[in-house]
Write a protein that holds these residues in place. Structure first.
Motif: not given
Ligand code: TGC
Ligand code: FAD
Length: 388
Positions: A39-40, A45-46, A205-211, A351-353
């Motif tokens: 998931i990371g 990668q969106g 595009k360009h989301k910083m959340s729920l990628r 690397e961390h959630g």
């Protein structure tokens, strides 16, 4: 003294039935084995991991509360909540996918559709062969769906739909869209199939959340659908709002999973991280922070279990869902941010959630009614005065 489970200090699990525990365990395993390893990267990668859809469907997680004749598993509300919690321990985007398919697309077809419509779509949706999206929000203001501009006009045996929808989960990948439009008889729901002339979508595009989730816009330019695609058994805003109550219910459970994932991560990290000659976990301030997280998680767990019991007794009220959605989104986003802080610099990468969960929760606290909307629902309940 007996050692307690740090993620279940009040042994809420002992209040679950054997079936509920089995559901929780199987989804927990799926999250651990199939979601967490990838998931990371998906977030980086969106990309929504479409490769997981067949497994999600095989586990019976799509429309899990619907009767078996429509492809559902006939599970109760508490089980659905536990599914959301375990999926969101992986990522809010995975839980979103299941929420939208189950509560916002399959539910309205089941609750407001004809028998023919149920048989036409629900079994394939449960199998993950047909993916849905739910179009209510419009660009000029999602909190106020009564201001909807999308319009459907009757033309012989068809309906002609014009307008647009914004911020739609799965919007640009769905096979069918449940679209809410104003008509002369009030708001009605229509099932619009991908490829219908005049129906186009665009990925946001360009989301910083729920990628790790697809979000899109829907456009309707003289889209013609037969009356057979109109959900016949509801008119008015109570149609879409009724779906929201179902989805919001799941969202009251989901963020607890995200909060648990973050607490789990910092408990391990702060025990290993040696600063000033001792583990960070041995400092009073870190312990107070983590204890306070566990306090909020415990309260949230008890809140949703009672909410689920009310739902399963058929007496749950939307205002109760509002209080729980507000409470649990708030506790989760605060915990995710505090965990990000306890991870120091390491907390800023995927690397961390924690940062992924914190960013995701910016969407979760906004969609399905912003925190303010839910606060005002409770304010109205207390005072009897509508402040919207
Ligand atoms: P009002 O106009 O007074 O009521 C209209 C009718 O609806 C009934 N009703 C509800 N029914 C079921 N569940 C609810 N939660 C309901 N709320 C109201 C109401 O009884 C009335 O029925 P009737 O028979 O009298 O016509 O509406 P209101 O004043 O209660 O609503 C105002 C407000 C602000 C609370 C409402 O408009 C609202 O909830 N706004 C927020 C909109 C929202 O949440 N949008 C979400 C879009 S979907 C989404 O975000 C998906 S994210 C998916 C994911 O990825 O997980
Ligand atoms: P606005 O309604 O414009 O709100 C802006 C600000 O005003 C907020 O802070 C709000 O709390 C505040 N505000 C609103 N009313 C008041 C008031 N009376 N007093 C004081 N402040 C107020 N929608 C769908 O239909 N289907 C989907 O699948 C879907 N998926 C989504 C996925 C994502 C990732 C996101 C981010 C959104 C999604 N949404 C979806 C849309 C979501 O429901 C809306 O974003 C949400 O309802 C808020 O609407 P808005 O963004 O237009 O904000």
């Amino acid at each position: 003294l007996k050692t307690l489970n740090p993620y279940d200090l009040f042994d809420v699990r002992s209040l679950l039935s054997e079936e509920e525990r089995a559901v929780q365990d199987s989804v927990a395993r799926f999250t651990d084995e199939r979601v967490l390893p990838i998931i990371g990267d998906c977030f980086d990668q969106g990309r929504f991991p479409t490769e997981l859809i067949p497994e999600i469907a095989d586990m019976g997680l799509l429309g899990c509360s619907l009767p078996e004749q429509y492809g559902g598993a006939g599970l109760n509300g508490v089980s659905y909540g536990l599914i959301c919690q375990e999926l969101e321990r992986g990522d809010s985007g995975i839980r979103s996918f299941v929420s939208v398919q189950s509560s916002l697309c399959m539910y309205p077809i089941y609750a407001y559709g004809s028998e023919e419509q149920r048989m036409r779509w629900l079994p394939d949706m449960a199998r993950g062969k047909v993916i849905g999206c739910f179009g209510l929000t419009e660009a000029h203001g999602g909190s106020d769906p009564a201001a909807m501009k999308t319009r459907a006009v009757k033309d012989g045996g068809d309906w002609v739909i014009n307008g647009s929808k914004m911020w739609i989960t799965n919007g640009s990948v769905a096979d069918i869209a449940i679209v809410w439009a104003n008509t002369d008889e009030g708001v009605q729901g229509f099932v619009i199939e991908k490829g219908t002339p005049g129906f186009t979508t665009q990925e946001i595009k360009h989301k910083m959340s729920l990628r790790a989730s697809v979000t899109g816009a829907l456009f309707f330019d003289n889209v013609r659908v037969p009356d057979a695609n109109r959900l016949p058994n509801v008119k008015g805003l109570k149609g879409p709002l009724g779906c929201l109550t179902q989805a919001r219910y799941g969202i009251t459970w989901g963020p607890i999973g995200a909060a648990i994932a973050c607490l789990d991560e910092v408990l391990a990290y702060t025990k290993e991280r040696i600063l000033f000659g001792r583990p960070v976990a041995a400092t009073q301030s870190a312990q107070i922070k983590m204890a306070d997280m566990a306090r909020r998680i415990t309260a949230g767990q008890l809140l949703v279990l009672q909410l689920g019991r009310l739902k399963d007794a058929g007496v749950m009220q939307p205002q109760q869902v509002s209080l729980a959605k507000w409470n649990n989104c708030r506790l989760a986003i605060d915990i995710a941010r505090e965990c990000r802080d306890l991870l120091g610099g390491a907390g800023i990468t995927t690397e961390h959630g924690a940062i992924r969960h914190a960013l995701n929760l910016e969407s979760v606290i906004t969609y399905e009614g912003t925190e303010t909307v839910h606060q005002l629902v409770i304010g109205r309940e207390l005072t009897g005065i509508n402040a919207f």
